[in-house]
Structures are given as C-alpha cells and as structure tokens.
Design a protein around this motif. Structure first.
Motif, PDB file in Angstrom:
ATOM      1  N   ALA A 296       1.115  -1.517  -0.058  1.00  0.00           N
ATOM      2  CA  ALA A 296      -0.101  -0.329   0.238  1.00  0.00           C
ATOM      3  C   ALA A 296       1.133   1.498   0.027  1.00  0.00           C
ATOM      4  CB  ALA A 296      -1.158  -0.031   1.183  1.00  0.00           C
ATOM      5  N   LEU A 297       0.463   2.400  -0.851  1.00  0.00           N
ATOM      6  CA  LEU A 297       1.300   3.777  -0.430  1.00  0.00           C
ATOM      7  C   LEU A 297       0.882   4.699   0.613  1.00  0.00           C
ATOM      8  CD1 LEU A 297       3.099   5.530  -2.709  1.00  0.00           C
ATOM      9  CD2 LEU A 297       0.700   6.506  -3.422  1.00  0.00           C
ATOM     10  N   VAL A 298       2.313   4.574   1.162  1.00  0.00           N
ATOM     11  CA  VAL A 298       1.427   5.395   2.040  1.00  0.00           C
ATOM     12  C   VAL A 298       1.905   6.807   2.808  1.00  0.00           C
ATOM     13  CG1 VAL A 298       2.508   5.758   4.731  1.00  0.00           C
ATOM     14  CG2 VAL A 298       2.679   3.614   3.757  1.00  0.00           C
ATOM     15  N   ALA A 299       2.616   7.651   1.528  1.00  0.00           N
ATOM     16  CA  ALA A 299       3.445   8.493   0.892  1.00  0.00           C
ATOM     17  C   ALA A 299       4.102   9.458   0.191  1.00  0.00           C
ATOM     18  CB  ALA A 299       4.253   8.956   2.442  1.00  0.00           C
ATOM     19  N   LEU A 300       4.700   9.947  -0.222  1.00  0.00           N
ATOM     20  CA  LEU A 300       5.078  10.325  -1.484  1.00  0.00           C
ATOM     21  C   LEU A 300       7.034  11.116  -0.179  1.00  0.00           C
ATOM     22  CD1 LEU A 300       2.691   9.930  -3.253  1.00  0.00           C
ATOM     23  CD2 LEU A 300       3.158  11.496  -4.138  1.00  0.00           C
ATOM     24  N   VAL A 301       8.053  11.333  -1.333  1.00  0.00           N
ATOM     25  CA  VAL A 301       9.102  12.101  -0.744  1.00  0.00           C
ATOM     26  C   VAL A 301       8.568  13.412  -0.984  1.00  0.00           C
ATOM     27  CG1 VAL A 301      11.664  12.500  -0.404  1.00  0.00           C
ATOM     28  CG2 VAL A 301      10.623   9.886  -0.750  1.00  0.00           C
TER      29      VAL A 301
END
Length: 439
Positions: free
Chosen positions: A278-283
């Motif tokens: 699952a995608l949690v965040a972006l840098v």
C-alpha cells in the motif's frame, strides 16, 4: 524477510517512474527531474513532486505561497514546458514487448540518444521509452503545510534546511527560497495517449496502487521507499532504487522515516509492508539538515490527504476533469487521525530533545528533573542545556550538566539537572533482566 517485502517491492517497482521537465527548443537551458508514482493506467495518471515546475510558473514561486493557494491549474506554467515520464514495465509485460520487437533500453548501458536492443532472456531489464505528458494541476496538502510551519517555522527555522544540496554547496538564496516554497507541493500529470501502448495495457486498466490511510500504519512500522536518485540521470541504473526504513514519527500528514533517500527521489512513493504494497506517502524532502549537520531522516507527505486534495481540485477545474477524479486510487485501512490520538508506548513519551548550543541529540527522562543523554551532546563545560519534551504536552526547560564522563572514558554519558519538573512524562523503570537480541 523476502516474503514480507515481496508484495511491496513488486508494487513499488510497478508504480515507480521518473519525470523530467524542460523548455521547448532550449536544450542548452538544461532540464529538471524528480521521481513519481504511477496512479492509474489507461489513462495514465502520475503524481510527482512540484519542485521541478517552479522555474516554469508564470507568476514565479510566490504563487505557491499566495493566500489560499491550495492548487494551481496546469496553465499556471508557461507554454514552453515539456514533460516526459519514463518507467520500467512490469515483469509480466517484458516478454510481450520483446516478442513484439519494440525497442527498449537495456542495462547496464546508460541512456543514449537512441534506445538499445531488447533484453535477452536472463539479461537486463527493459525501460519504457520516455512518454510525453501534460500537467493537469499543481496541488498541496494544506494540513502538511500547516504542520510544517508549526514545527519548523519561527525562530528555529534558520537552523533547518530542507534542500537537495548540502549546506556547504553553492545555492543562491533565491533558489533555496524556491525550494522551500515548493516543499509541500506536488503535481498531477496525464500521459498523452499512445494507441499501441494502450491496447497492450488494456488488461492493466485502472488504479496501479492502493493507498493506505495513515491510521493503518503505526509509528515504527516498516516502510519501503522507491525513487530514482539524481532524477533522470542514467535511469537504467538508478530508476526505482529501493530503501528500507520505519515510520519514525508523524504529525498529521507530515511524516518522517529513516529510509535513506538521495536528491532526485522527491515525489517517489513510500510503501508499507502491511497492508502489503500500500502507498503510504510521497517523498517531500530527501535530505534534512539542522545546524549544518545532516539528519538521516526523510520528510514525507502522506498520500491519502494529498489524493483527497487532488480529487477536490479536479472537481473544480472543469467538467473534463471530473472523470479523472474517479480514477485516483481509493484509501484502504483505518481512518485518518488515529495515530494522533494514540499516546504510543511509554518509552516514546520519556524521550526528550536535548540542545546545547548548536549541538543537539536525544535524551531520556529518568526523574522529574533528571535527563540522561550523551557527553558529546551535553559536555561537562556546557553552561546551559535546553530540554524539549514531545507533543502534545510539549515543554521547554533549561538545565545544567550535573555529571559527564571524561573524554577518555569508554562511556559517553551525561546527566542534566533541570530547573523545573517534567510534567506528564512517564518515567521508565529499570529492567530486572537483560535479554540478548535473538535469544
């Protein structure tokens, strides 16, 4: 370990891409690039960092900090903006591309003017040739910007630096100001249609990633960051580089991880081991500096509220973009906000920040007015020491070094005596038994 990270690695490499921006007909002006995340296929939607668009804004970077600026339409950038997106195809489609005779780029050779031959079985990976894209909108997460201003603004702002370059590198004040203004901004792109590619990818139509609500990923949970160090420089080597870490801390949608990310990974996706892939965040910022000292932490913006902002912005842009909002990945897991109400383990609350001049480090409260830290953080000759507790009951208390080991001692320990009591901080209890790791 491979079983734990397998789904996340596959999801990260399938969704990872690199975005480059340049001026039409001005190759000598150079290009800007960052990492990105493929959100859906057919149509292809990509989310990346907004910093590379700062040089193209018609109104300059000041438009990013204008009152009430939550998003900017694509026409906020000049007509000379040219965008390209490149990614590595999923393993399942490699054989199909090779059989169709489509040219690709094969490692380990670096990208040249012409793509290289298809990969042989068992050889390097094929890279998708760069595809032209258009900018739909620039958007920010208001809650991220608010938390960043609260935590890193004010008098302490001059000690922090969130930029790709080291403090000693030559970066003009204007460039640094542009980077800070664009820190919480991201960009939603749409790749221009390619009929042949769309026919081949018909089976992959729909969202590419699932998005985790931050409440489903607790502090300390393992994370996998996927980005392209140095941006578009030699993507056949650096594309979709992986780095593991944990969720170090969170303040609303502003997250920290100790996963090491290099310049160029801005906009790269950060994925969870659970929920798997699952995608949690972006840098948001790959390198953090404090008082000219590198902090091994990466600043992230949670993906869920960012995509909520994208849906709201697409709904306001016009009828032609309403359908795109429905194609953005949906959230999965616990609702937003649970980590902020979770007090966490007692040892997290007992941890404090110790500052002695320009030197800083961690400490542990072992008594109402006693904090244990390292000698190199609070040496014996230190006049005064500042101790800060963690939110929500944050406090600032001055103290003095009561004890510190000698520099020749094998132990690096110091004890700080505070001028006031620490309230609301659970004091740790010494363990009666010691268990070696793995025993």
């Amino acid at each position: 370990m491979a079983r734990q990270w397998g789904p996340s690695m596959r999801a990260a490499e399938k969704a990872g891409c690199v975005v480059s921006a340049s001026r039409a007909g001005q190759a000598e002006a150079g290009s800007w690039s960052c990492s990105g995340v493929i959100l859906s296929r057919c149509p292809d939607l990509v989310l990346c960092h907004g910093g590379i668009f700062t040089p193209f804004l018609r109104a300059g970077s000041a438009a990013l900090t204008a009152a009430g600026a939550a998003f900017l339409p694509g026409d906020s950038c000049g007509d000379d903006l040219r965008l390209h997106v490149q990614w590595g195809p999923a393993a399942a489609s490699l054989a199909g591309r090779a059989e169709r005779g489509r040219p690709g780029l094969c490692t380990p050779q670096c990208a040249g003017p012409e793509p290289g031959p298809p990969a042989r079985p068992g050889g390097g990976r094929l890279l998708q040739p760069p595809r032209p894209a258009e900018l739909l909108l620039l958007l920010s997460c208001p809650a991220f910007r608010a938390h960043f201003a609260r935590l890193f603004g004010g008098e302490a702002a001059e000690q922090w630096r969130f930029a790709s370059a080291a403090p000693d590198d030559e970066v003009s004040e204007e460039e640094e100001e542009d980077q800070l203004r664009a820190l919480g901004w991201f960009a939603l792109l749409r790749l221009r249609p390619d009929p042949e590619e769309e026919a081949a990818a018909e089976e992959e139509r729909g969202p590419v990633v699932a998005v985790a609500s931050p409440g489903a990923v607790p502090k300390g949970a393992p994370l996998l960051a996927c980005g392209s160090p140095f941006g578009a420089f030699c993507p056949d080597i650096f594309l979709n580089t992986l780095s593991r870490g944990v969720l170090s801390n969170a303040a609303g949608p502003l997250l920290l991880t100790d996963a090491r990310c290099l310049p160029g990974t801005e906009g790269g996706g950060v994925f969870a081991a659970r929920p798997a892939g699952a995608l949690v965040a972006l840098v948001a910022a790959p390198l953090c500096w404090k008082a000219r000292e590198w902090v091994g932490l990466t600043l992230l913006c949670a993906a869920a509220p960012l995509l909520r902002a994208a849906r709201a912005a697409l709904g306001r842009l016009g009828p032609g973009t309403h359908a795109l909002a429905a194609l953005l990945p949906q959230e999965m897991g616990a609702p937003w906000g649970l980590p902020l109400r979770d007090p966490g383990p007692p040892w997290a609350a007992a941890a404090v920040l110790v500052e002695c001049g320009t030197v800083w480090g961690s400490g542990v409260a072992v008594g109402p007015r006693l904090v244990v830290t390292c000698r190199h953080v609070a040496p014996r000759e230190a006049a005064r020491v500042l101790v800060r507790t963690t939110p929500p009951k944050s406090a600032t208390i001055w103290g003095r070094v009561a004890f510190a080991t000698q520099e020749t001692s094998p132990y690096d320990v110091a004890v700080v005596n505070l001028e006031k009591d620490l309230h609301g901080v659970p004091l740790p209890v010494p363990a009666e038994h010691f268990h070696e790791a793995g025993k």
